[in-house]
Scaffold this motif. Structure first.
Motif, PDB file in Angstrom:
ATOM      1  N   VAL A   1       0.850  -1.196   0.000  1.00 48.15           N
ATOM      2  CA  VAL A   1       0.000   0.000   0.000  1.00 48.15           C
ATOM      3  C   VAL A   1       0.886   1.247   0.000  1.00 48.15           C
ATOM      4  O   VAL A   1       1.887   1.311   0.717  1.00 48.15           O
ATOM      5  CB  VAL A   1      -0.917  -0.007   1.237  1.00 48.15           C
ATOM      6  N   LYS A   2       0.529   2.176  -0.839  1.00 45.07           N
ATOM      7  CA  LYS A   2       1.219   3.464  -1.002  1.00 45.07           C
ATOM      8  C   LYS A   2       2.627   3.344  -1.588  1.00 45.07           C
ATOM      9  O   LYS A   2       3.333   4.344  -1.717  1.00 45.07           O
ATOM     10  CB  LYS A   2       1.277   4.236   0.326  1.00 45.07           C
ATOM     11  N   MET A   3       3.045   2.134  -1.949  1.00 49.85           N
ATOM     12  CA  MET A   3       4.364   1.956  -2.558  1.00 49.85           C
ATOM     13  C   MET A   3       4.190   1.686  -4.047  1.00 49.85           C
ATOM     14  O   MET A   3       3.273   0.976  -4.462  1.00 49.85           O
ATOM     15  CB  MET A   3       5.103   0.791  -1.904  1.00 49.85           C
ATOM     16  N   LYS A   4       5.094   2.246  -4.843  1.00 47.54           N
ATOM     17  CA  LYS A   4       5.020   2.034  -6.286  1.00 47.54           C
ATOM     18  C   LYS A   4       6.412   2.060  -6.877  1.00 47.54           C
ATOM     19  O   LYS A   4       7.319   2.683  -6.336  1.00 47.54           O
ATOM     20  CB  LYS A   4       4.150   3.104  -6.939  1.00 47.54           C
ATOM     21  N   GLU A   5       6.539   1.370  -8.003  1.00 46.73           N
ATOM     22  CA  GLU A   5       7.794   1.358  -8.730  1.00 46.73           C
ATOM     23  C   GLU A   5       7.501   1.545 -10.209  1.00 46.73           C
ATOM     24  O   GLU A   5       6.533   0.976 -10.727  1.00 46.73           O
ATOM     25  CB  GLU A   5       8.521   0.021  -8.552  1.00 46.73           C
ATOM     26  N   LYS A   6       8.336   2.296 -10.897  1.00 49.91           N
ATOM     27  CA  LYS A   6       8.165   2.469 -12.337  1.00 49.91           C
ATOM     28  C   LYS A   6       8.539   1.187 -13.061  1.00 49.91           C
ATOM     29  O   LYS A   6       9.476   0.501 -12.671  1.00 49.91           O
ATOM     30  CB  LYS A   6       9.048   3.612 -12.824  1.00 49.91           C
ATOM     31  N   GLY A   7       7.791   0.929 -14.122  1.00 53.28           N
ATOM     32  CA  GLY A   7       8.131  -0.161 -15.008  1.00 53.28           C
ATOM     33  C   GLY A   7       8.942   0.355 -16.184  1.00 53.28           C
ATOM     34  O   GLY A   7       9.723   1.293 -16.044  1.00 53.28           O
ATOM     35  N   ASP A   8       8.702  -0.221 -17.344  1.00 52.34           N
ATOM     36  CA  ASP A   8       9.485   0.146 -18.522  1.00 52.34           C
ATOM     37  C   ASP A   8       8.962   1.392 -19.237  1.00 52.34           C
ATOM     38  O   ASP A   8       9.722   2.084 -19.910  1.00 52.34           O
ATOM     39  CB  ASP A   8       9.492  -1.029 -19.511  1.00 52.34           C
ATOM     40  N   ILE A   9       7.670   1.661 -19.101  1.00 54.55           N
ATOM     41  CA  ILE A   9       7.085   2.777 -19.865  1.00 54.55           C
ATOM     42  C   ILE A   9       6.173   3.622 -18.986  1.00 54.55           C
ATOM     43  O   ILE A   9       4.983   3.773 -19.251  1.00 54.55           O
ATOM     44  CB  ILE A   9       6.315   2.277 -21.106  1.00 54.55           C
ATOM     45  N   PRO A  10       6.690   4.280 -17.934  1.00 58.16           N
ATOM     46  CA  PRO A  10       5.828   5.021 -17.013  1.00 58.16           C
ATOM     47  C   PRO A  10       5.417   6.416 -17.501  1.00 58.16           C
ATOM     48  O   PRO A  10       4.504   7.028 -16.929  1.00 58.16           O
ATOM     49  CB  PRO A  10       6.707   5.148 -15.770  1.00 58.16           C
ATOM     50  N   GLU A  11       6.056   6.900 -18.561  1.00 60.08           N
ATOM     51  CA  GLU A  11       5.822   8.290 -18.980  1.00 60.08           C
ATOM     52  C   GLU A  11       4.359   8.485 -19.390  1.00 60.08           C
ATOM     53  O   GLU A  11       3.809   7.721 -20.186  1.00 60.08           O
ATOM     54  CB  GLU A  11       6.741   8.653 -20.155  1.00 60.08           C
ATOM     55  N   GLY A  12       3.755   9.529 -18.845  1.00 55.77           N
ATOM     56  CA  GLY A  12       2.365   9.840 -19.169  1.00 55.77           C
ATOM     57  C   GLY A  12       1.355   9.158 -18.269  1.00 55.77           C
ATOM     58  O   GLY A  12       0.148   9.370 -18.410  1.00 55.77           O
ATOM     59  N   TYR A  13       1.861   8.344 -17.330  1.00 56.72           N
ATOM     60  CA  TYR A  13       0.990   7.604 -16.415  1.00 56.72           C
ATOM     61  C   TYR A  13       1.383   7.873 -14.967  1.00 56.72           C
ATOM     62  O   TYR A  13       2.531   8.196 -14.685  1.00 56.72           O
ATOM     63  CB  TYR A  13       1.114   6.097 -16.656  1.00 56.72           C
ATOM     64  N   SER A  14       0.430   7.712 -14.070  1.00 57.15           N
ATOM     65  CA  SER A  14       0.722   7.645 -12.647  1.00 57.15           C
ATOM     66  C   SER A  14      -0.175   6.567 -12.050  1.00 57.15           C
ATOM     67  O   SER A  14      -1.071   6.055 -12.734  1.00 57.15           O
ATOM     68  CB  SER A  14       0.492   8.995 -11.960  1.00 57.15           C
ATOM     69  N   VAL A  15       0.099   6.196 -10.815  1.00 52.57           N
ATOM     70  CA  VAL A  15      -0.695   5.152 -10.160  1.00 52.57           C
ATOM     71  C   VAL A  15      -1.007   5.563  -8.735  1.00 52.57           C
ATOM     72  O   VAL A  15      -0.369   6.444  -8.164  1.00 52.57           O
ATOM     73  CB  VAL A  15       0.037   3.783 -10.152  1.00 52.57           C
ATOM     74  N   SER A  16      -1.981   4.867  -8.179  1.00 51.59           N
ATOM     75  CA  SER A  16      -2.373   5.108  -6.792  1.00 51.59           C
ATOM     76  C   SER A  16      -2.744   3.785  -6.156  1.00 51.59           C
ATOM     77  O   SER A  16      -3.491   2.995  -6.740  1.00 51.59           O
ATOM     78  CB  SER A  16      -3.570   6.065  -6.754  1.00 51.59           C
ATOM     79  N   ARG A  17      -2.213   3.562  -4.944  1.00 48.69           N
ATOM     80  CA  ARG A  17      -2.580   2.362  -4.201  1.00 48.69           C
ATOM     81  C   ARG A  17      -2.818   2.777  -2.747  1.00 48.69           C
ATOM     82  O   ARG A  17      -1.936   2.725  -1.911  1.00 48.69           O
ATOM     83  CB  ARG A  17      -1.494   1.293  -4.282  1.00 48.69           C
ATOM     84  N   GLU A  18      -4.042   3.160  -2.463  1.00 52.53           N
ATOM     85  CA  GLU A  18      -4.437   3.603  -1.126  1.00 52.53           C
ATOM     86  C   GLU A  18      -4.904   2.439  -0.264  1.00 52.53           C
ATOM     87  O   GLU A  18      -4.832   2.499   0.972  1.00 52.53           O
ATOM     88  CB  GLU A  18      -5.535   4.664  -1.233  1.00 52.53           C
ATOM     89  N   LYS A  19      -5.417   1.395  -0.904  1.00 52.17           N
ATOM     90  CA  LYS A  19      -5.842   0.196  -0.188  1.00 52.17           C
ATOM     91  C   LYS A  19      -5.213  -1.022  -0.849  1.00 52.17           C
ATOM     92  O   LYS A  19      -4.928  -1.005  -2.044  1.00 52.17           O
ATOM     93  CB  LYS A  19      -7.372   0.060  -0.225  1.00 52.17           C
ATOM     94  N   LYS A  20      -5.017  -2.061  -0.074  1.00 52.31           N
ATOM     95  CA  LYS A  20      -4.300  -3.233  -0.570  1.00 52.31           C
ATOM     96  C   LYS A  20      -4.970  -3.846  -1.792  1.00 52.31           C
ATOM     97  O   LYS A  20      -4.311  -4.314  -2.708  1.00 52.31           O
ATOM     98  CB  LYS A  20      -4.198  -4.264   0.547  1.00 52.31           C
ATOM     99  N   GLU A  21      -6.288  -3.849  -1.799  1.00 53.62           N
ATOM    100  CA  GLU A  21      -6.980  -4.564  -2.857  1.00 53.62           C
ATOM    101  C   GLU A  21      -7.154  -3.752  -4.145  1.00 53.62           C
ATOM    102  O   GLU A  21      -7.575  -4.296  -5.150  1.00 53.62           O
ATOM    103  CB  GLU A  21      -8.371  -5.013  -2.361  1.00 53.62           C
ATOM    104  N   ARG A  22      -6.833  -2.477  -4.119  1.00 53.51           N
ATOM    105  CA  ARG A  22      -7.154  -1.600  -5.251  1.00 53.51           C
ATOM    106  C   ARG A  22      -5.918  -0.899  -5.784  1.00 53.51           C
ATOM    107  O   ARG A  22      -5.135  -0.319  -5.024  1.00 53.51           O
ATOM    108  CB  ARG A  22      -8.185  -0.569  -4.793  1.00 53.51           C
ATOM    109  N   PHE A  23      -5.777  -0.930  -7.119  1.00 54.75           N
ATOM    110  CA  PHE A  23      -4.620  -0.285  -7.768  1.00 54.75           C
ATOM    111  C   PHE A  23      -5.162   0.473  -8.975  1.00 54.75           C
ATOM    112  O   PHE A  23      -5.776  -0.126  -9.865  1.00 54.75           O
ATOM    113  CB  PHE A  23      -3.618  -1.363  -8.198  1.00 54.75           C
ATOM    114  N   SER A  24      -4.945   1.782  -8.978  1.00 58.28           N
ATOM    115  CA  SER A  24      -5.508   2.628 -10.030  1.00 58.28           C
ATOM    116  C   SER A  24      -4.405   3.115 -10.950  1.00 58.28           C
ATOM    117  O   SER A  24      -3.317   3.475 -10.490  1.00 58.28           O
ATOM    118  CB  SER A  24      -6.222   3.831  -9.414  1.00 58.28           C
ATOM    119  N   LEU A  25      -4.714   3.141 -12.228  1.00 62.01           N
ATOM    120  CA  LEU A  25      -3.812   3.710 -13.242  1.00 62.01           C
ATOM    121  C   LEU A  25      -4.438   5.002 -13.738  1.00 62.01           C
ATOM    122  O   LEU A  25      -5.630   5.031 -14.066  1.00 62.01           O
ATOM    123  CB  LEU A  25      -3.624   2.741 -14.403  1.00 62.01           C
TER     124      LEU A  25
END
Lengths: 110, 114
Positions: free
Chosen positions: B52-76
């Motif tokens: 939760v609240k941790m993120k790492e960039k992959g190979d093509i992160p430009e133009g995107y962001s993510v959010s993980r406020e709860k364990k079960e949910r991951f938003s792009l």
């Protein structure tokens, strides 16, 4: 991660076993063999994976040669719903992202 | 069975819009991933999250962001959608990051940016 080679397409008669080969001659000792499939317009579905030993689950069997340079996915009684693209992936024990190659397009025919 | 659910199967948006793609998993998995899949390019990793609240960039992160406020949910999030972001977006989850733990995918969101 090691590269895999699969035939681009295969046919199988409904009710027969489908045997899908994969070559991974550069695989190293800590790399797993994974199989996924993707039916058109759906997400990839995990099928099975193995390290050294043969594996079986409710969907399929995975046969890995003793030298680990190739493997075969076996669908024991193929149905029309098994028509899909099947991907063989080699993945290091450190995991991380999945890299899909071109896969094998399996057509199960009545 | 692992269930990964993506909020939309098909989505059409306009250039410049902020777009949210939602993904929920029901297996209490620590790790979640966003990929995009394009013909001839295979699967490409955009971002992943190992907690939760941790993120790492992959190979093509430009133009995107993510959010993980709860364990079960991951938003792009597509900050300002562009036509080259038209693609199939796939969410996946896994119980661990090692090679022994499979990733399980949702059915994907086919996004068109006009």
């Amino acid at each position: 991660d090691a590269k895999t080679t699969q035939p681009p397409s295969m046919d199988c008669a409904e009710g027969r076993a489908a045997n899908l080969p994969c070559n991974h001659s550069t695989i190293s000792g800590n790399e797993y063999v994974y199989w996924y499939r993707q039916i058109h317009s759906q997400g990839p579905q995990y099928i099975i994976h193995g390290l050294k030993n043969n594996e079986t689950n409710e969907m399929a069997s995975l046969i890995i040669t003793e030298d680990r340079k190739s493997s075969t996915l076996i669908l024991p009684h193929a149905t029309l719903r098994d028509t899909a693209v099947y991907y063989c992936i080699v993945r290091s024990n450190q995991g991380g992202k999945l890299i899909f190659g071109q896969g094998t397009e399996l057509s199960v025919k009545p | 069975d692992v269930k990964v659910t993506q909020s939309s199967r098909y989505l059409v948006k306009r250039t410049g819009e902020k777009v949210f793609l939602e993904c929920v998993q029901d297996m209490d998995h620590e790790n979640m991933f966003w990929y995009r899949q394009d013909p001839g390019l295979g699967l490409r990793l955009i971002y992943f999250s190992y907690d939760v609240k941790m993120k790492e960039k992959g190979d093509i992160p430009e133009g995107y962001s993510v959010s993980r406020e709860k364990k079960e949910r991951f938003s792009l999030i597509l900050e300002s959608a562009s036509t080259n972001q038209t693609s199939m977006y796939l969410c996946a989850s896994s119980s661990g990051l090692s090679g022994a733990q499979p990733q399980h995918f949702g059915d994907g969101t086919r996004l068109s940016i006009l």
